[in-house]
Write a protein that holds these residues in place. Structure first.
Motif, PDB file in Angstrom:
ATOM      1  N   VAL A   1      -7.704  -4.043  -4.885  1.00 33.03           N
ATOM      2  CA  VAL A   1      -8.835  -3.832  -3.953  1.00 33.03           C
ATOM      3  C   VAL A   1     -10.206  -3.834  -4.787  1.00 33.03           C
ATOM      4  O   VAL A   1     -11.128  -4.448  -4.630  1.00 33.03           O
ATOM      5  CB  VAL A   1      -8.687  -2.939  -3.033  1.00 33.03           C
ATOM      6  CG1 VAL A   1      -9.906  -2.606  -2.279  1.00 33.03           C
ATOM      7  CG2 VAL A   1      -7.595  -3.155  -1.692  1.00 33.03           C
ATOM      8  N   SER A   2     -10.028  -2.958  -5.681  1.00 32.72           N
ATOM      9  CA  SER A   2     -11.335  -2.560  -6.728  1.00 32.72           C
ATOM     10  C   SER A   2     -11.619  -3.995  -7.406  1.00 32.72           C
ATOM     11  O   SER A   2     -12.732  -4.435  -7.489  1.00 32.72           O
ATOM     12  CB  SER A   2     -11.018  -1.642  -7.619  1.00 32.72           C
ATOM     13  OG  SER A   2     -11.858  -1.355  -8.418  1.00 32.72           O
ATOM     14  N   ASP A   3     -10.621  -4.546  -7.940  1.00 28.91           N
ATOM     15  CA  ASP A   3     -10.700  -5.975  -8.698  1.00 28.91           C
ATOM     16  C   ASP A   3     -11.306  -6.878  -7.778  1.00 28.91           C
ATOM     17  O   ASP A   3     -12.247  -7.651  -8.051  1.00 28.91           O
ATOM     18  CB  ASP A   3      -9.593  -6.498  -9.262  1.00 28.91           C
ATOM     19  CG  ASP A   3      -9.037  -5.521 -10.397  1.00 28.91           C
ATOM     20  OD1 ASP A   3      -9.757  -4.734 -10.843  1.00 28.91           O
ATOM     21  OD2 ASP A   3      -7.902  -5.793 -10.797  1.00 28.91           O
ATOM     22  N   ALA A   4     -10.849  -7.036  -6.543  1.00 33.42           N
ATOM     23  CA  ALA A   4     -11.400  -7.834  -5.654  1.00 33.42           C
ATOM     24  C   ALA A   4     -12.780  -7.707  -5.235  1.00 33.42           C
ATOM     25  O   ALA A   4     -13.835  -8.737  -5.092  1.00 33.42           O
ATOM     26  CB  ALA A   4     -10.463  -8.013  -4.446  1.00 33.42           C
ATOM     27  N   ALA A   5     -13.173  -6.622  -4.933  1.00 34.04           N
ATOM     28  CA  ALA A   5     -14.452  -6.089  -4.466  1.00 34.04           C
ATOM     29  C   ALA A   5     -15.430  -6.568  -5.825  1.00 34.04           C
ATOM     30  O   ALA A   5     -16.562  -6.675  -5.612  1.00 34.04           O
ATOM     31  CB  ALA A   5     -14.593  -4.651  -4.187  1.00 34.04           C
ATOM     32  N   GLY A   6     -15.075  -6.233  -6.969  1.00 33.00           N
ATOM     33  CA  GLY A   6     -15.723  -6.543  -8.138  1.00 33.00           C
ATOM     34  C   GLY A   6     -15.971  -8.019  -8.262  1.00 33.00           C
ATOM     35  O   GLY A   6     -17.027  -8.641  -8.870  1.00 33.00           O
ATOM     36  N   ALA A   7     -15.316  -8.665  -8.138  1.00 29.93           N
ATOM     37  CA  ALA A   7     -15.332 -10.137  -8.008  1.00 29.93           C
ATOM     38  C   ALA A   7     -16.188 -10.801  -6.858  1.00 29.93           C
ATOM     39  O   ALA A   7     -16.960 -11.629  -7.315  1.00 29.93           O
ATOM     40  CB  ALA A   7     -13.779 -10.867  -7.829  1.00 29.93           C
TER      41      ALA A   7
ATOM     42  N   LEU B   1       0.728  -1.184   0.097  1.00 26.42           N
ATOM     43  CA  LEU B   1      -0.070  -0.104  -0.010  1.00 26.42           C
ATOM     44  C   LEU B   1       0.978   1.210   0.003  1.00 26.42           C
ATOM     45  O   LEU B   1       0.527   2.183  -0.609  1.00 26.42           O
ATOM     46  CB  LEU B   1      -0.970  -0.030   1.140  1.00 26.42           C
ATOM     47  CG  LEU B   1      -1.790   1.005   1.509  1.00 26.42           C
ATOM     48  CD1 LEU B   1      -2.829   1.326   0.356  1.00 26.42           C
ATOM     49  CD2 LEU B   1      -2.587   1.065   2.545  1.00 26.42           C
ATOM     50  N   LEU B   2       2.135   1.348   0.692  1.00 31.34           N
ATOM     51  CA  LEU B   2       2.721   2.496   0.894  1.00 31.34           C
ATOM     52  C   LEU B   2       3.691   2.657  -0.413  1.00 31.34           C
ATOM     53  O   LEU B   2       3.759   3.794  -0.744  1.00 31.34           O
ATOM     54  CB  LEU B   2       3.616   2.352   2.154  1.00 31.34           C
ATOM     55  CG  LEU B   2       2.853   2.451   3.529  1.00 31.34           C
ATOM     56  CD1 LEU B   2       3.791   2.252   4.527  1.00 31.34           C
ATOM     57  CD2 LEU B   2       2.099   3.763   3.510  1.00 31.34           C
ATOM     58  N   THR B   3       4.152   1.667  -1.209  1.00 25.61           N
ATOM     59  CA  THR B   3       4.916   1.576  -2.204  1.00 25.61           C
ATOM     60  C   THR B   3       4.287   1.758  -3.666  1.00 25.61           C
ATOM     61  O   THR B   3       4.785   2.452  -4.357  1.00 25.61           O
ATOM     62  CB  THR B   3       5.776   0.427  -2.332  1.00 25.61           C
ATOM     63  OG1 THR B   3       5.279  -0.925  -2.305  1.00 25.61           O
ATOM     64  CG2 THR B   3       6.904   0.464  -0.986  1.00 25.61           C
ATOM     65  N   ALA B   4       3.116   1.264  -3.640  1.00 23.31           N
ATOM     66  CA  ALA B   4       2.301   1.319  -4.894  1.00 23.31           C
ATOM     67  C   ALA B   4       0.849   1.708  -4.558  1.00 23.31           C
ATOM     68  O   ALA B   4      -0.070   0.785  -4.727  1.00 23.31           O
ATOM     69  CB  ALA B   4       2.637  -0.216  -5.652  1.00 23.31           C
ATOM     70  N   PRO B   5       0.483   2.784  -4.099  1.00 24.08           N
ATOM     71  CA  PRO B   5      -1.025   2.741  -3.804  1.00 24.08           C
ATOM     72  C   PRO B   5      -2.099   2.698  -4.986  1.00 24.08           C
ATOM     73  O   PRO B   5      -3.057   2.211  -4.652  1.00 24.08           O
ATOM     74  CB  PRO B   5      -1.051   4.419  -3.384  1.00 24.08           C
ATOM     75  CG  PRO B   5       0.387   4.992  -3.641  1.00 24.08           C
ATOM     76  CD  PRO B   5       1.114   3.838  -3.966  1.00 24.08           C
ATOM     77  N   SER B   6      -1.373   3.194  -6.079  1.00 30.38           N
ATOM     78  CA  SER B   6      -2.508   2.845  -7.225  1.00 30.38           C
ATOM     79  C   SER B   6      -2.605   1.529  -7.539  1.00 30.38           C
ATOM     80  O   SER B   6      -3.638   0.935  -7.700  1.00 30.38           O
ATOM     81  CB  SER B   6      -2.041   3.699  -8.485  1.00 30.38           C
ATOM     82  OG  SER B   6      -0.704   3.131  -8.953  1.00 30.38           O
TER      83      SER B   6
END
Length: 52
Positions: free
Chosen positions: A29-35, A18-23
């Motif tokens: 997280v968006s992909d997991a929520a979509g799944a 999260l700290l090194t690659a926030p995007s």
């Protein structure tokens, strides 16, 4: 004991990511929520087809 170490490792890796690659983390997280939403939608379709 081993379970606690594994959980700490996973949490530590998640914080590091999260700290090194926030995007990238946001995309993951968006992909997991979509799944998860797709899975619930498919369960709904299954029960609708089962009843109807």
């Amino acid at each position: 004991m081993l379970k606690k170490v594994i959980v700490l490792f996973v949490v530590g890796f998640a914080v590091y990511y999260l700290l090194t690659a926030p995007s990238g983390a946001a995309t993951a997280v968006s992909d997991a929520a979509g799944a998860v939403m797709d899975a619930f939608r498919q369960v709904g379709v299954f029960f609708n087809e089962l009843v109807g």
